[in-house]
Scaffold this motif. Structure first.
Motif, PDB file in Angstrom:
ATOM      1  N   GLY A  87       0.850  -1.381  -0.066  1.00 37.19           N
ATOM      2  CA  GLY A  87       0.139  -0.042  -0.132  1.00 37.19           C
ATOM      3  C   GLY A  87       0.860   1.238   0.011  1.00 37.19           C
ATOM      4  N   LEU A  88       1.789   1.347  -0.934  1.00 34.29           N
ATOM      5  CA  LEU A  88       2.656   2.630  -0.807  1.00 34.29           C
ATOM      6  C   LEU A  88       2.507   3.265  -2.365  1.00 34.29           C
ATOM      7  N   SER A  89       2.685   4.720  -2.358  1.00 34.13           N
ATOM      8  CA  SER A  89       2.595   5.504  -3.438  1.00 34.13           C
ATOM      9  C   SER A  89       4.035   6.422  -3.519  1.00 34.13           C
ATOM     10  N   THR A  90       4.453   6.778  -4.518  1.00 40.12           N
ATOM     11  CA  THR A  90       5.550   7.762  -4.641  1.00 40.12           C
ATOM     12  C   THR A  90       5.063   8.899  -5.448  1.00 40.12           C
ATOM     13  N   PHE A  91       5.606   9.847  -5.021  1.00 41.23           N
ATOM     14  CA  PHE A  91       5.500  11.584  -5.623  1.00 41.23           C
ATOM     15  C   PHE A  91       6.615  12.226  -5.675  1.00 41.23           C
ATOM     16  N   THR A  92       7.040  12.548  -6.997  1.00 43.52           N
ATOM     17  CA  THR A  92       8.209  13.186  -7.290  1.00 43.52           C
ATOM     18  C   THR A  92       8.025  14.662  -7.565  1.00 43.52           C
ATOM     19  N   TYR A  93       8.721  15.585  -6.902  1.00 43.48           N
ATOM     20  CA  TYR A  93       8.508  16.978  -7.051  1.00 43.48           C
ATOM     21  C   TYR A  93       9.940  17.553  -7.565  1.00 43.48           C
ATOM     22  N   ALA A  94       9.746  18.553  -8.252  1.00 42.58           N
ATOM     23  CA  ALA A  94      10.895  19.460  -8.564  1.00 42.58           C
ATOM     24  C   ALA A  94      11.497  20.194  -7.352  1.00 42.58           C
ATOM     25  N   ASN A  95      12.667  20.078  -7.121  1.00 44.99           N
ATOM     26  CA  ASN A  95      13.323  21.006  -5.758  1.00 44.99           C
ATOM     27  C   ASN A  95      12.655  22.358  -5.979  1.00 44.99           C
ATOM     28  N   SER A  96      12.313  23.017  -5.035  1.00 44.77           N
ATOM     29  CA  SER A  96      11.771  24.389  -4.816  1.00 44.77           C
ATOM     30  C   SER A  96      12.388  24.926  -3.341  1.00 44.77           C
ATOM     31  N   PRO A  97      12.209  26.380  -3.365  1.00 45.04           N
ATOM     32  CA  PRO A  97      12.653  27.057  -1.992  1.00 45.04           C
ATOM     33  C   PRO A  97      11.441  26.461  -0.771  1.00 45.04           C
ATOM     34  N   THR A  98      10.203  26.221  -1.488  1.00 42.73           N
ATOM     35  CA  THR A  98       9.274  25.771  -0.385  1.00 42.73           C
ATOM     36  C   THR A  98       8.990  24.108  -0.075  1.00 42.73           C
ATOM     37  N   LEU A  99       9.765  23.370  -0.716  1.00 44.03           N
ATOM     38  CA  LEU A  99       9.830  22.179  -0.858  1.00 44.03           C
ATOM     39  C   LEU A  99      10.075  21.530   0.752  1.00 44.03           C
ATOM     40  N   THR A 100      11.102  21.998   1.134  1.00 46.05           N
ATOM     41  CA  THR A 100      11.314  21.402   2.509  1.00 46.05           C
ATOM     42  C   THR A 100      10.473  22.051   3.588  1.00 46.05           C
ATOM     43  N   LEU A 113       0.064   9.487  13.508  1.00 45.42           N
ATOM     44  CA  LEU A 113      -0.696   8.731  12.805  1.00 45.42           C
ATOM     45  C   LEU A 113      -0.307   7.252  12.702  1.00 45.42           C
ATOM     46  N   PRO A 114      -1.354   6.106  13.259  1.00 44.56           N
ATOM     47  CA  PRO A 114      -0.597   4.888  13.434  1.00 44.56           C
ATOM     48  C   PRO A 114      -0.344   4.131  12.013  1.00 44.56           C
ATOM     49  N   ASP A 115       0.565   3.181  11.877  1.00 42.58           N
ATOM     50  CA  ASP A 115       0.790   2.473  10.514  1.00 42.58           C
ATOM     51  C   ASP A 115       0.896   3.599   9.563  1.00 42.58           C
ATOM     52  N   THR A 116       1.666   4.335   9.610  1.00 42.28           N
ATOM     53  CA  THR A 116       1.962   5.463   8.483  1.00 42.28           C
ATOM     54  C   THR A 116       3.523   5.304   8.280  1.00 42.28           C
ATOM     55  N   TYR A 117       3.727   5.348   6.865  1.00 45.14           N
ATOM     56  CA  TYR A 117       5.092   5.348   6.301  1.00 45.14           C
ATOM     57  C   TYR A 117       5.289   6.714   5.492  1.00 45.14           C
ATOM     58  N   CYS A 118       6.382   7.019   5.702  1.00 44.61           N
ATOM     59  CA  CYS A 118       6.723   8.422   4.923  1.00 44.61           C
ATOM     60  C   CYS A 118       8.295   8.343   4.879  1.00 44.61           C
ATOM     61  N   SER A 119       9.040   8.441   3.683  1.00 42.59           N
ATOM     62  CA  SER A 119      10.237   8.506   3.589  1.00 42.59           C
ATOM     63  C   SER A 119      10.634   9.566   2.237  1.00 42.59           C
ATOM     64  N   PHE A 120      11.669  10.157   2.343  1.00 43.65           N
ATOM     65  CA  PHE A 120      12.057  11.190   1.369  1.00 43.65           C
ATOM     66  C   PHE A 120      13.389  10.891   0.949  1.00 43.65           C
ATOM     67  N   THR A 121      13.517  10.727  -0.469  1.00 45.11           N
ATOM     68  CA  THR A 121      14.601  10.829  -0.967  1.00 45.11           C
ATOM     69  C   THR A 121      15.185  12.184  -1.863  1.00 45.11           C
ATOM     70  N   GLN A 122      16.317  12.705  -1.586  1.00 53.62           N
ATOM     71  CA  GLN A 122      16.365  14.152  -2.479  1.00 53.62           C
ATOM     72  C   GLN A 122      17.358  14.025  -3.346  1.00 53.62           C
ATOM     73  N   ARG A 127      13.008  15.747  -5.628  1.00 55.37           N
ATOM     74  CA  ARG A 127      12.645  14.953  -4.428  1.00 55.37           C
ATOM     75  C   ARG A 127      11.659  14.125  -4.645  1.00 55.37           C
ATOM     76  N   THR A 128      11.713  12.635  -4.072  1.00 54.35           N
ATOM     77  CA  THR A 128      10.528  11.744  -4.116  1.00 54.35           C
ATOM     78  C   THR A 128      10.089  11.137  -2.702  1.00 54.35           C
ATOM     79  N   LEU A 129       8.703  11.293  -2.551  1.00 54.39           N
ATOM     80  CA  LEU A 129       8.285  11.099  -1.377  1.00 54.39           C
ATOM     81  C   LEU A 129       7.694   9.582  -1.637  1.00 54.39           C
ATOM     82  N   ILE A 130       7.962   8.792  -0.636  1.00 54.44           N
ATOM     83  CA  ILE A 130       7.388   7.471  -0.841  1.00 54.44           C
ATOM     84  C   ILE A 130       6.424   7.264   0.714  1.00 54.44           C
TER      85      ILE A 130
END
Length: 223
Positions: A87-100, A113-122, A127-130
């Motif tokens: 049950g995972l999804s990925t979102f990739t966004y272009a780097n920007s001053p407001t991204l962080t 939140l219980p049973d929540t997964y959130c990972s970032f790869t820069q 930057r990709t969010l999983i």
């Protein structure tokens, strides 16, 4: 000017699967010499004969190559438990001053939140969010004004817990990826920390990916 033997070595290093087959004595050296001939001639900047390349290959074989020792028994001691998350999804966004800032906002909202997964790869430019499915709507809302690049849904991850000794396991990651590739599994994302290594694949491939990792763990990756 480079010697033919050096160029042959470089050519083989560009073909790790062939290098492994050579170690197992599964390669016809005459056929390999013909395969390498265009590359060797190009680097040498003159025609290289098949015979000279064949001689270099045979000399390499008798002298013993400093090749990857990819016997699965060398990796078992570095592999710990294996966990699967669906049950995972990925979102990739272009780097920007407001991204962080938006990343921090997301983490603040989901921290309890219980049973929540959130990972970032820069990366350098994006930057990709999983994330787990239960926070997908939050991601879309919080990052609404960011430049969306790409994304995937219906994904799963297989996480290998690595022992501290993995830093001395020459070729460990290569071996894992090689086995995954041999089974025709497409890797969507990779997440790595000092003692964890995760591959993210399509949901339909997670059982096979888990099976491959277990083969490595149980010394069943080779013949």
């Amino acid at each position: 000017m480079k010697k033919i033997s050096d160029i042959v070595e470089e050519g083989i290093r560009k073909m790790p699967f062939i290098e492994e087959a050579m170690m197992a004595n599964l390669i016809n050296y005459s056929s390999l010499a013909r395969l390498l001939q265009p590359y060797v001639s190009k680097v040498l900047m003159k025609d290289a004969t098949e015979a000279s390349i064949l001689m270099a290959l045979k000399r390499r074989s008798t002298m013993g190559a400093n090749a990857l020792n990819l016997n699965p028994k060398n990796f078992r001691e570095h592999i710990g438990d294996i966990f699967v998350r669906s049950g995972l999804s990925t979102f990739t966004y272009a780097n920007s001053p407001t991204l962080t800032e938006n990343q921090t906002r997301l983490l603040h909202e989901v921290q309890n939140l219980p049973d929540t997964y959130c990972s970032f790869t820069q990366g350098m430019y994006e930057r990709t969010l999983i994330v787990s499915e239960n926070i997908v709507d939050r991601v879309k809302r919080i990052f609404d004004k960011e430049t969306y690049v790409t994304g995937n849904s219906q994904l799963s991850s297989a996480t290998v817990m690595l022992k501290a000794s993995n830093i001395r396991a020459y070729g460990l990651y290569y071996y894992i990826f090689k086995m995954i590739a041999w089974y025709g599994i497409t890797v969507i994302e990779v997440i790595s920390t000092s003692n964890e290594f995760s591959i993210v694949v399509e949901q339909k491939n997670i059982n096979e990916a888990f099976s491959v990792l277990m083969k490595i763990k149980m010394d069943e990756g080779g013949i």
